[in-house]
Motif scaffolding. Structure first.
Motif, PDB file in Angstrom:
ATOM      1  N   TYR B  28      40.951  36.804  73.614  1.00 46.25           N
ATOM      2  CA  TYR B  28      40.584  38.150  73.188  1.00 46.25           C
ATOM      3  C   TYR B  28      41.802  39.073  73.193  1.00 46.25           C
ATOM      4  O   TYR B  28      41.991  39.877  72.284  1.00 46.25           O
ATOM      5  CB  TYR B  28      39.489  38.723  74.086  1.00 46.25           C
ATOM      6  N   PHE B  32      43.180  41.313  70.028  1.00 46.49           N
ATOM      7  CA  PHE B  32      43.214  42.772  70.043  1.00 46.49           C
ATOM      8  C   PHE B  32      44.637  43.315  70.094  1.00 46.49           C
ATOM      9  O   PHE B  32      44.879  44.486  69.812  1.00 46.49           O
ATOM     10  CB  PHE B  32      42.398  43.322  71.215  1.00 46.49           C
ATOM     11  N   PHE B  39      42.054  43.620  75.754  1.00 43.51           N
ATOM     12  CA  PHE B  39      40.652  43.266  75.703  1.00 43.51           C
ATOM     13  C   PHE B  39      39.788  44.306  76.431  1.00 43.51           C
ATOM     14  O   PHE B  39      38.753  44.735  75.920  1.00 43.51           O
ATOM     15  CB  PHE B  39      40.500  41.875  76.321  1.00 43.51           C
ATOM     16  N   MET B  46      34.555  50.210  72.304  1.00 43.05           N
ATOM     17  CA  MET B  46      33.350  49.831  71.567  1.00 43.05           C
ATOM     18  C   MET B  46      32.093  50.298  72.285  1.00 43.05           C
ATOM     19  O   MET B  46      31.135  50.724  71.656  1.00 43.05           O
ATOM     20  CB  MET B  46      33.334  48.321  71.340  1.00 43.05           C
ATOM     21  N   ARG B  47      32.106  50.218  73.584  1.00 49.96           N
ATOM     22  CA  ARG B  47      30.923  50.652  74.330  1.00 49.96           C
ATOM     23  C   ARG B  47      30.742  52.161  74.271  1.00 49.96           C
ATOM     24  O   ARG B  47      29.624  52.669  74.204  1.00 49.96           O
ATOM     25  CB  ARG B  47      31.024  50.209  75.790  1.00 49.96           C
ATOM     26  N   PHE B  49      31.765  54.016  71.854  1.00 47.98           N
ATOM     27  CA  PHE B  49      31.310  54.265  70.490  1.00 47.98           C
ATOM     28  C   PHE B  49      29.794  54.111  70.401  1.00 47.98           C
ATOM     29  O   PHE B  49      29.097  54.941  69.805  1.00 47.98           O
ATOM     30  CB  PHE B  49      31.993  53.285  69.533  1.00 47.98           C
ATOM     31  N   ALA B  50      29.307  53.034  71.008  1.00 52.59           N
ATOM     32  CA  ALA B  50      27.880  52.736  70.901  1.00 52.59           C
ATOM     33  C   ALA B  50      27.039  53.674  71.753  1.00 52.59           C
ATOM     34  O   ALA B  50      25.869  53.919  71.455  1.00 52.59           O
ATOM     35  CB  ALA B  50      27.629  51.290  71.310  1.00 52.59           C
ATOM     36  N   PRO B  52      27.816  57.164  73.107  1.00 54.63           N
ATOM     37  CA  PRO B  52      28.645  58.356  73.342  1.00 54.63           C
ATOM     38  C   PRO B  52      28.046  59.209  74.451  1.00 54.63           C
ATOM     39  O   PRO B  52      26.829  59.312  74.567  1.00 54.63           O
ATOM     40  CB  PRO B  52      28.597  59.078  71.990  1.00 54.63           C
ATOM     41  N   LEU B  63      29.490  46.724  83.244  1.00 56.90           N
ATOM     42  CA  LEU B  63      30.570  45.735  83.166  1.00 56.90           C
ATOM     43  C   LEU B  63      30.867  45.102  84.514  1.00 56.90           C
ATOM     44  O   LEU B  63      31.724  44.241  84.615  1.00 56.90           O
ATOM     45  CB  LEU B  63      31.832  46.395  82.612  1.00 56.90           C
ATOM     46  N   ALA B 101      37.980  52.086  67.483  1.00 57.83           N
ATOM     47  CA  ALA B 101      36.809  51.330  67.938  1.00 57.83           C
ATOM     48  C   ALA B 101      36.240  50.505  66.786  1.00 57.83           C
ATOM     49  O   ALA B 101      35.858  49.338  66.965  1.00 57.83           O
ATOM     50  CB  ALA B 101      35.747  52.283  68.487  1.00 57.83           C
ATOM     51  N   LYS B 102      36.207  51.090  65.600  1.00 57.88           N
ATOM     52  CA  LYS B 102      35.663  50.362  64.453  1.00 57.88           C
ATOM     53  C   LYS B 102      36.559  49.187  64.085  1.00 57.88           C
ATOM     54  O   LYS B 102      36.070  48.099  63.762  1.00 57.88           O
ATOM     55  CB  LYS B 102      35.511  51.307  63.257  1.00 57.88           C
ATOM     56  N   HIS B 105      36.016  46.508  66.487  1.00 52.47           N
ATOM     57  CA  HIS B 105      34.724  45.857  66.303  1.00 52.47           C
ATOM     58  C   HIS B 105      34.796  44.786  65.220  1.00 52.47           C
ATOM     59  O   HIS B 105      34.191  43.719  65.351  1.00 52.47           O
ATOM     60  CB  HIS B 105      33.656  46.891  65.947  1.00 52.47           C
ATOM     61  N   TRP B 108      36.438  41.925  66.765  1.00 58.19           N
ATOM     62  CA  TRP B 108      35.534  41.371  67.763  1.00 58.19           C
ATOM     63  C   TRP B 108      34.535  40.417  67.116  1.00 58.19           C
ATOM     64  O   TRP B 108      34.258  39.336  67.634  1.00 58.19           O
ATOM     65  CB  TRP B 108      34.799  42.508  68.471  1.00 58.19           C
ATOM     66  N   ASN B 112      34.367  36.705  68.374  1.00 58.67           N
ATOM     67  CA  ASN B 112      33.193  36.350  69.150  1.00 58.67           C
ATOM     68  C   ASN B 112      32.464  35.162  68.520  1.00 58.67           C
ATOM     69  O   ASN B 112      31.980  34.281  69.216  1.00 58.67           O
ATOM     70  CB  ASN B 112      32.254  37.555  69.238  1.00 58.67           C
TER      71      ASN B 112
END
Lengths: 138, 138
Positions: B28, B32, B39, B46-47, B49-50, B52, B63, B101-102, B105, B108, B112
């Motif tokens: 990872y 990145f 990583f 990303m988190r 972003f998802a 806010p 985590l 973040a986008k 993603h 990712w 993944n």
DNA sequence: TACCAAAAGTTGTATATGCAACTTTATAGA
DNA sequence: TCTATAAAGTTGCATATACAACTTTTGGTA
């Protein structure tokens, strides 16, 4: 795109692994603390018991840790009087080291069974297969 | 007792997990690195972003990392201009942070999927279930 | 034996992490 | 509102680990 559009996708498998590794490592460390050793030290002692004369680089490969980390771990074992002083000819346990390795192994058996139950046989077996697949020369 | 009596039993599940975590984390991080982040940083971006406005302690629980580690990671994100300066009211991305973040993603998703294939669906699903079971409040 | 190259081992440096102590912020009740 | 307590966040410290540079040992060959 709505706010939660990314949410379900943001986990990383690396994160899952690290998280679990931290949790489980904590369990092992607790158990071995009764013997005055860390999880890493206990693991080394048991491996050297099983494979006397093994070299650091082989152990490092088996455990997939840096040879530098291995060097320092081994130095620690020797400082505690658990290894003979012919480190560079291969690793051998002293009397004290042997006794300790056996004591650790007893604890290991109990804890490993517990963890095996908690994680589930599928995951553990999966991890075991993966490990074997990823290690060049076990 | 013969020499190899202990060998088959000396692996620790913790060790397997840590070994795999190291290997996968490396993958990872490589991916990145093209975005100039680690990583861990990508995961946080990303988190946030998802989710806010999420709080550090919630992220830390999700985590399973120390709140102190989270604090430092978050400080790093802010120093790079990816977070607004109202950290203690909840975490929000800046424009730059959102863009990054986008981008993360996208990477990712590719990685993944790769890792998912390599590890096998059973292990990944097993890990996912475990994670969900072990995290108090996802 | 003497030499060279590769493998093994060591050490320095930077970063990551866990734990504990501390400071700041939020919340409930008088 | 004021205060006490808990929760959230920060910092210090010790340890662990990755990576790179370096030293020592090993093994082959002239």
């Amino acid at each position: 795109m709505h706010v939660y559009g990314m949410e379900a996708g943001t986990y990383c498998i690396a994160g899952r692994l690290r998280m679990l590794a931290r949790l489980i490592t904590g369990r092992y460390n607790e158990a071995f603390a009764a013997e005055g050793v860390t999880f890493a030290q206990a693991g080394l002692l048991m491996r050297i018991f099983a494979q006397p004369g093994i070299r650091q680089n082989v152990l490092a490969r088996q455990l997939q840790i840096e040879k530098s980390a291995m060097s320092r771990d081994v130095q620690l074992l020797q400082k505690n009087g658990w290894l003979t002083d012919n480190r560079r000819k291969g690793l051998f346990l002293t009397e004290a080291g042997t006794i300790l390795a056996k004591r650790c192994h007893k604890r290991w058996k109990v804890l490993n069974a517990q963890v095996h139950d908690e994680l589930g046989a599928e995951v553990v077996d999966g991890l075991t297969l993966l490990s074997e697949k990823m290690i060049p020369i076990p």
